[in-house]
Design an enzyme around this catalytic site. Structure first.
Site, mmCIF file in Angstrom:
data_model
loop_
_atom_site.group_PDB
_atom_site.id
_atom_site.type_symbol
_atom_site.label_atom_id
_atom_site.label_comp_id
_atom_site.label_asym_id
_atom_site.label_seq_id
_atom_site.Cartn_x
_atom_site.Cartn_y
_atom_site.Cartn_z
ATOM 1 N N GLU A 291 4.700 42.351 58.329
ATOM 2 C CA GLU A 291 5.971 43.070 58.470
ATOM 3 C C GLU A 291 5.760 44.540 58.788
ATOM 4 O OE1 GLU A 291 8.138 42.198 54.815
ATOM 5 O OE2 GLU A 291 8.916 40.416 55.793
ATOM 6 N N CYS A 391 16.796 41.748 51.230
ATOM 7 C CA CYS A 391 16.824 43.201 51.062
ATOM 8 C C CYS A 391 17.743 43.883 52.080
ATOM 9 C CB CYS A 391 15.414 43.771 51.190
ATOM 10 S SG CYS A 391 14.488 43.102 52.600
HETATM 11 O O1 FUB Z 1 9.621 43.457 49.258
HETATM 12 C C1 FUB Z 1 10.941 43.942 49.230
HETATM 13 C C2 FUB Z 1 11.466 43.996 50.588
HETATM 14 O O2 FUB Z 1 11.295 42.716 51.172
HETATM 15 C C3 FUB Z 1 10.791 44.903 51.546
HETATM 16 O O3 FUB Z 1 11.252 46.163 51.582
HETATM 17 C C4 FUB Z 1 11.013 44.188 52.798
HETATM 18 O O4 FUB Z 1 10.278 44.657 53.854
HETATM 19 C C5 FUB Z 1 10.676 42.831 52.415
HETATM 20 O O5 FUB Z 1 9.289 42.680 52.354
HETATM 21 ZN ZN ZN Z 2 15.112 44.267 54.556
#
Ligand code: FUB
Ligand code: ZN
Length: 611
Positions: A291, A391
């Site tokens: 990511e 999120c």
């Molecule tokens: O891990 C919490 C949230 O989920 C992160 O900020 C996002 O990128 C995703 O990994």
């Molecule tokens: Zn997010």
């Protein structure tokens, strides 16, 4: 006066595109997100009932915290009794279940009770950070300080465990967020220990001690920005949201402590992103497996990761940088993000979300369900109402209502206008009015009431030509570093008119995915073509001509649609041919990129072949 932003409570968005979006969030999105969080057990989980067999996740608290924070920003503007009641109920559950020592995490208090502060990757400090942000926002908006007092106690516990006793199994948060929240808490409370704790976490990241304690393997170092001490990090590495939340705290600390090394690292990381690693939409991160960011110019369109939260986080970072620098790059990037990479995360009906925001969809490609995380990964093609890792939706419900705080900074000797939105701002004797339908139109009428000062207006980076007049008289003012500055007296009126033609944009030749192609923008809005508007064409085969682009008003998309002329190849009988296939003229309709995937599954592309 120290340079500061005019805060949210002083700014009201009064009309235009963003008023509609804020109303959508207030009337629809915030309820829809709540309902999905309720259905999935997130809200109930706050009750910390260990006999409840529902599956839970260790960062659900952060989802709810962001939701509460968003509600607070909505309440800043007008009463919303139902939202306040729902937020109060969540807060009551948090307060009731806070441990005596101050700790709170609904997952680790009920599921893995022996894992408190045991694993760095467990997001406890990330959740704590979001809860702290929510507590501060809710106290400011409502005057209610129940959650705030609860979070002071939690912050004290974290300080004790991590900095004083050093009794946790790791040194610094596995997912940054707490650091920026602690700076906010210091500003709100005046308690310097919180600032020092934020600095401690920032200083320790990337240290040998951290690697050893947390058992971080060499190949994992970049993921959570552990590869170097932060003052030596000059490129955007690893998980995008982690990096950008960390940069927010670095920028805050640079400001609070005059730390030049932190400031330099922030500036260099920001430039690396904006000039070498960002999609034209503001999308960030081309690698779905971690990511995050990859090498410069590696920006594949169809398998882009581009998390909505990352685009929001870049705005949070850029806004902080505006207090450290006069560089127009920050306001320009915020503008690129809000009309493109951030907004594509939300459906037009306000109920559904993208986590990943690709720049191309081919319906023939597998989606991630069939690809699997470790294989080539294709983002989903239609927004959904909730994710297992959800999120992004509550990040949207806290970000859009907060947009007012992006408009102005004030300092001795002047005001800077960074964003143009129809709005009314009152702070002390200062009264600023913007009347505008920007960027549907390029015209902005600015009315100033206050004592004599100077006002600087941003000339957007996409703008090649504009006119400016003050009190009805044309003004020739020099553009310095992206802004024009005018002396301003009480009751002055300024008219700005930015020419906003349809523009063809090329990508840097080093970006392989966009070679020979162009993208279309009008003002800050990036456009895309969808199959649903262009049934007879292969989007990937359309060759766009720069001449003859037409715009047409659109209520559905608010911004005009664009029709291009160009040509496509006619169907041929052979699979391959030494002569060129015959071509015919064709037209291609484009819509604003952020509105893609709102009319059912459809191929889509931002980048088009050039004729
Ligand atoms: O891990 C919490 C949230 O989920 C992160 O900020 C996002 O990128 C995703 O990994
Ligand atoms: Zn997010």
């Amino acid at each position: 006066m120290v340079k500061k932003h005019i805060e949210l409570r002083s700014v009201r968005i009064t009309d235009g595109f963003w008023k509609r979006k804020q109303d959508l969030v207030r009337e629809t999105t915030v309820f829809s997100v709540y309902n999905r969080f309720y259905d999935t057990g997130r809200v109930e989980a706050l009750k910390c009932d260990p006999s409840n067999p529902e599956k839970r996740h260790y960062f659900w608290d952060s989802d709810l915290a962001k939701w509460i924070e968003g509600v607070a920003y909505l309440l800043e503007k007008e009463p919303a009794p139902e939202l306040e009641r729902l937020a109060d109920a969540m807060i009551a559950d948090i307060v009731a279940n806070q441990r005596e020592d101050g700790y709170f995490n609904s997952y680790f208090q009920t599921v893995e009770t022996d894992q408190v502060y045991a694993l760095r990757k467990n997001h406890e400090l990330y959740c704590a950070g979001h809860l702290i942000e929510a507590a501060i926002a809710y106290k400011r908006a409502t005057g209610k300080d129940l959650l705030y007092r609860c979070m002071l106690k939690f912050a004290d516990q974290i300080d004790r465990v991590f900095r004083v006793e050093k009794s946790a199994a790791f040194l610094t948060p596995g997912h940054q967020e707490l650091e920026l929240a602690l700076v906010k808490l210091w500003r709100e409370s005046g308690e310097r220990r919180y600032l020092e704790l934020a600095k401690y976490f920032i200083d320790e990241r990337g240290s040998e001690r951290e690697r050893e304690m947390a058992g971080i393997k060499p190949e994992q170092l970049r993921y959570a920005q552990d590869h170097l001490p932060v003052r030596e990090q000059f490129t955007a590495e690893g998980h995008a949201v982690r990096l950008l939340y960390m940069c927010c705290a670095m920028a805050d600390l640079a400001l609070e402590t005059n730390d030049e090394a932190l400031k330099t690292a922030c500036e260099r990381i920001f430039r690396n992103i904006a000039e070498e690693r960002m999609y034209i939409t503001g999308g960030l991160g081309s690698n779905c497996n971690f990511e995050g960011f990859e090498e410069n110019y590696h920006l594949p369109n169809e398998i882009a990761y581009n998390e909505t939260c990352a685009s929001i986080a870049l705005c949070l970072f850029a806004r902080r940088m505006q207090l450290l620098s006069e560089d127009p790059i920050y306001a320009n990037v915020i503008e690129r993000e809000i009309y493109n990479g951030v907004l594509s995360g939300l459906s037009l009906d306000g109920k559904a979300f993208f986590y990943e925001n690709p720049l191309e969809i081919d319906l023939m490609s597998p989606t991630h369900q069939s690809g699997g995380r470790q294989k080539l990964h294709y983002p989903i093609q239609q927004r959904v109402e909730v994710f297992s890792c959800s999120c992004c939706p509550p990040n949207m419900t806290r970000f859009i209502p907060s947009l007012g705080e992006y408009l102005y900074t004030v300092e001795d000797g002047g005001i800077r206008v960074h964003q143009y939105m129809d709005s009314e701002t009152r702070e002390g004797e200062l009264h600023l009015i913007q009347k505008t339908d920007y960027p549907r139109s390029g015209d902005v009428e600015f009315h100033y009431q206050g004592s004599a000062t100077a006002v600087s207006f941003r000339i957007p980076d996409w703008c090649r030509s504009y006119t400016l007049s003050q009190n009805g008289r044309p003004v020739e003012a020099e553009q310095v570093n992206g802004y024009v500055t005018l002396p301003m007296a009480n009751n002055d009126r300024v008219s700005l008119s930015f020419e906003m033609p349809v523009t063809f944009v090329e990508a840097n030749p080093a970006i392989r995915a966009d070679a020979g192609k162009c993208a279309v923008m009008r003002g800050p809005v990036v456009y895309c073509a969808e199959q649903v508007d262009n049934a007879e064409l292969r989007l990937y085969d359309f060759r766009a001509s720069e001449d003859g682009a037409k715009t047409e008003e659109s209520e559905q998309f608010y911004f005009p649609t664009v029709t291009l002329t160009g040509e496509v190849r006619e169907d041929g009988r052979t699979l391959y041919a030494a002569e060129r296939f015959r071509r015919r003229s064709a037209e291609l309709k484009l819509i604003p990129y952020h509105a893609f995937a709102n009319r059912g599954p459809s191929n889509m592309t931002v980048w088009l072949l050039q004729k």
